[in-house]
Design an enzyme around this catalytic site. Structure first.
Site, PDB file in Angstrom:
ATOM      1  N   ASP A  21     -17.352  87.963 -64.674  1.00  0.00           N
ATOM      2  CA  ASP A  21     -17.634  89.207 -65.768  1.00  0.00           C
ATOM      3  C   ASP A  21     -16.966  88.252 -66.837  1.00  0.00           C
ATOM      4  O   ASP A  21     -15.499  87.679 -66.901  1.00  0.00           O
ATOM      5  CB  ASP A  21     -17.469  90.211 -66.010  1.00  0.00           C
TER       6      ASP A  21
ATOM      7  N   GLU B 260     -19.456  83.892 -66.012  1.00  0.00           N
ATOM      8  CA  GLU B 260     -20.200  84.709 -67.739  1.00  0.00           C
ATOM      9  C   GLU B 260     -19.627  84.076 -68.742  1.00  0.00           C
ATOM     10  O   GLU B 260     -18.670  84.217 -69.331  1.00  0.00           O
ATOM     11  CB  GLU B 260     -20.401  86.102 -67.613  1.00  0.00           C
TER      12      GLU B 260
ATOM     13  N   HIS C 293     -28.726  90.846 -67.471  1.00  0.00           N
ATOM     14  CA  HIS C 293     -29.242  93.180 -68.052  1.00  0.00           C
ATOM     15  C   HIS C 293     -28.842  93.227 -69.109  1.00  0.00           C
ATOM     16  O   HIS C 293     -28.199  94.785 -69.437  1.00  0.00           O
ATOM     17  CB  HIS C 293     -28.384  93.593 -66.578  1.00  0.00           C
ATOM     18  N   ASP C 294     -28.141  92.325 -69.936  1.00  0.00           N
ATOM     19  CA  ASP C 294     -27.387  92.354 -70.969  1.00  0.00           C
ATOM     20  C   ASP C 294     -28.773  91.503 -72.749  1.00  0.00           C
ATOM     21  O   ASP C 294     -28.305  90.983 -73.617  1.00  0.00           O
ATOM     22  CB  ASP C 294     -26.468  91.586 -71.820  1.00  0.00           C
TER      23      ASP C 294
ATOM     24  N   ASP D 261     -20.304  90.970 -58.665  1.00  0.00           N
ATOM     25  CA  ASP D 261     -20.051  90.887 -60.012  1.00  0.00           C
ATOM     26  C   ASP D 261     -18.139  92.151 -60.052  1.00  0.00           C
ATOM     27  O   ASP D 261     -17.598  93.487 -59.667  1.00  0.00           O
ATOM     28  CB  ASP D 261     -20.342  92.747 -60.734  1.00  0.00           C
TER      29      ASP D 261
END
Ligand code: NOJ
Length: 531
Positions: free
Chosen positions: A204, A267, A330-331, A102
């Site tokens: 990200d 993302e 994870h969000d 990430d």
């Protein structure tokens, strides 16, 4: 070469996301770590996935659980060491798995040496590595820009009298991507990990890299309603999707292409017409995959999903872009909790049979759902900073992986307190219980990934939606050469007769049996057929 053989690993394979804090705790401190992940890689390989993406493992004060990086080229001691990481990569590669990290380029931690140097004052050589503004005309905030986690996107540095920009926590200052030295330093980070054998990156908030240089107020969002998160109260026309961001991504891609067969997935939360341009063009490529989060954002409705998929698939073709699909990360709250138990396998089937790369969030293969986190155990800053938005906390989807029915679900040794509570259902809902049960969710997941291997049409085949004769059914075909598979998904709770165009030999049913060709589709059933 066959069409399937022409696909790259990130096109034919499934990406499996691991949230390192929650996968396996080998050190016994209640937090997952690299040695834990390495020990569980044979399990990951057994799922039939192609790559693991690890959420951030770098040195960090963990105020945003690793998305606040204090040193991009080292491992946080909580997770282990660079040696542990090398061992993880070696084991993954031995098992035929690719490793994706990430990459968090938009902001650093305020603990990063660069920001500490920038705080030395306006004359600091690193000052311009971040985004600084004088106070606004009224002596207060420079403008109305908002943080994703609530409150303003600006914090005052009292020593210099200037504000710095942070689109997330005040401890996550935004890097100034307009500065070429910042870009070069951040590109070196990519090279560092690629030299260590990393195969790809999830990038990200890649759509936030640049901001409009005029620093104007963002306009009010007419669709915002009290109770929605504050960040959504304005339209982000100056802080998101700026032309400069596209330029920087082209440069980033050139760095990725210095190495063989590497990739990046970005993302990006944007509508399709703004999302696909992030893939660039064949001459000027950008990210390999711009994450498509629309299955998460859309209502769980067969007709709407059909309309979306038809247009997304067609737009991807026009843009020469490979499609991709996501149900969880994870969000976002666990997809089983979003669609409900009855629709869980319908959703899983959809994810793994549409044209494009699926990303699977750890635990979704065994059907983990949101875990209720009592207020006193809440740790996510997104939740703690926005008590008025009860669903803002991301803790419920980040709980420990449920491996078995022993204390702490086999995630952490008995007697330790895991950083987030283990789901109450772990004694029955766990990997071990599902391993040898042919009717389990895990077995169903493996059956789907096997089907992908056995039927190249599911990997490289064309997609076309079909009329099943009912609005609660989404049906589509995947075709390649002579192979024709049909997927029929019942989003409703009624038994329905299928139209002739959707009959065929059952290869797999979510209900675990093999209904005859033309047999009615049962409530909440997903079926994959061969014609
Ligand atoms: C997006 C990440 O997915 C999220 O978890 C994080 O809080 C923000 N970016 C800030 O880095």
């Amino acid at each position: 070469m066959t069409l399937t053989a022409q696909l790259k690993w990130w096109q034919s394979g499934i990406i499996y996301q691991i949230y390192p804090r929650s996968f396996q705790d080998a050190s016994g401190d209640g937090v997952g770590d690299l040695r834990g992940i390495t020990a569980r890689l044979p399990y990951v390989a057994s799922l039939g996935v192609q790559a693991v993406w690890l959420s951030p493992i770098f040195t960090s004060p963990m105020r945003d659980f690793g998305y606040d990086v204090a040193d991009y080229c080292d491992i946080d001691p909580l997770f282990g060491s660079l040696e542990d990481f090398d061992a993880l990569v070696a084991e993954a590669h031995r098992l035929g798995l690719k490793v994706m990290l990430d990459y968090v380029p938009n902001h650093t931690s305020s603990d990063h040496a660069w920001f500490q140097e920038a705080l030395q004052g306006k004359g600091s050589p690193k000052r311009d590595w971040y985004v600084w503004r004088d106070p606004g005309p009224d002596g207060g905030l420079p403008n109305n820009w908002k943080s994703f986690f609530g409150g303003p996107a600006w914090t005052l540095d009292e020593a210099s009298g200037q504000y710095y920009l942070h689109q997330f926590l005040p401890s996550q200052p935004d890097l100034n991507w307009r500065n070429p030295d910042v870009r070069e330093a951040m590109f070196e980070v990519l090279r560092f990990w690629m030299r260590r054998g990393v195969d790809g990156f999830r990038v990200d908030v890649i759509w936030l890299l640049a901001e409009d240089e005029r620093f104007l107020d963002e306009p009010a969002n007419p669709n915002w309603r009290p109770g929605d998160i504050e960040h959504a109260s304005v339209e982000h026309i100056y802080t998101q999707d700026q032309p400069e961001t596209h330029e920087y991504i082209r440069e980033m891609r050139a760095v990725i292409d210095e190495f063989d067969d590497r990739m990046m997935v970005g993302e990006i939360y944007l509508p399709v017409e703004k999302l696909l341009p992030f893939a660039g063009t064949p001459d000027e490529p950008m990210v390999h995959l711009p994450f498509n989060f629309h299955l998460i954002l859309m209502p769980w409705d067969a007709a709407q999903i059909r309309t979306f998929t038809d247009s997304y698939d067609a737009e991807c073709r026009k843009a020469h872009t490979w499609p991709n699909w996501v149900l969880g990360n994870h969000d976002q709250h666990r997809f089983r909790s979003r669609v409900g138990d009855a629709q869980y396998r319908v959703a899983q089937t959809l994810l793994l049979t549409l044209r494009g790369t699926p990303t699977v969030y750890y635990g979704d293969e065994i059907g983990m759902s949101n875990v209720h986190i009592p207020l006193h155990r809440m740790v996510d800053p997104a939740g703690l900073q926005q008590p008025e938005s009860p669903t803002a906390s991301r803790d419920p989807e980040r709980t420990p992986m449920q491996w078995d029915d022993s204390a702490n679900a086999g995630f952490s040794a008995a007697g330790t307190e895991p950083w987030l509570p283990v789901g109450d259902n772990y004694t029955t809902l766990n990997v071990q219980a599902q391993e040898n049960d042919p009717s389990s969710d895990l077995s169903y997941f493996r059956a789907l990934t096997r089907l992908r291997q056995e039927h190249p049409a599911l990997l490289a085949g064309d997609y076309r939606s079909l009329d099943a004769g009912h609005d609660k059914v989404f049906a589509f075909e995947r075709t390649l050469d002579g192979d024709r598979l049909i997927v029929v998904l019942n989003f409703g709770s009624e038994e329905l007769d299928l139209s002739n165009g959707t009959h065929g030999e059952t290869l797999l049913s979510s209900l675990g049996d093999q209904p005859e060709a033309g047999a009615p589709l049962r409530p909440n059933e997903a079926r994959v057929l061969r014609v």
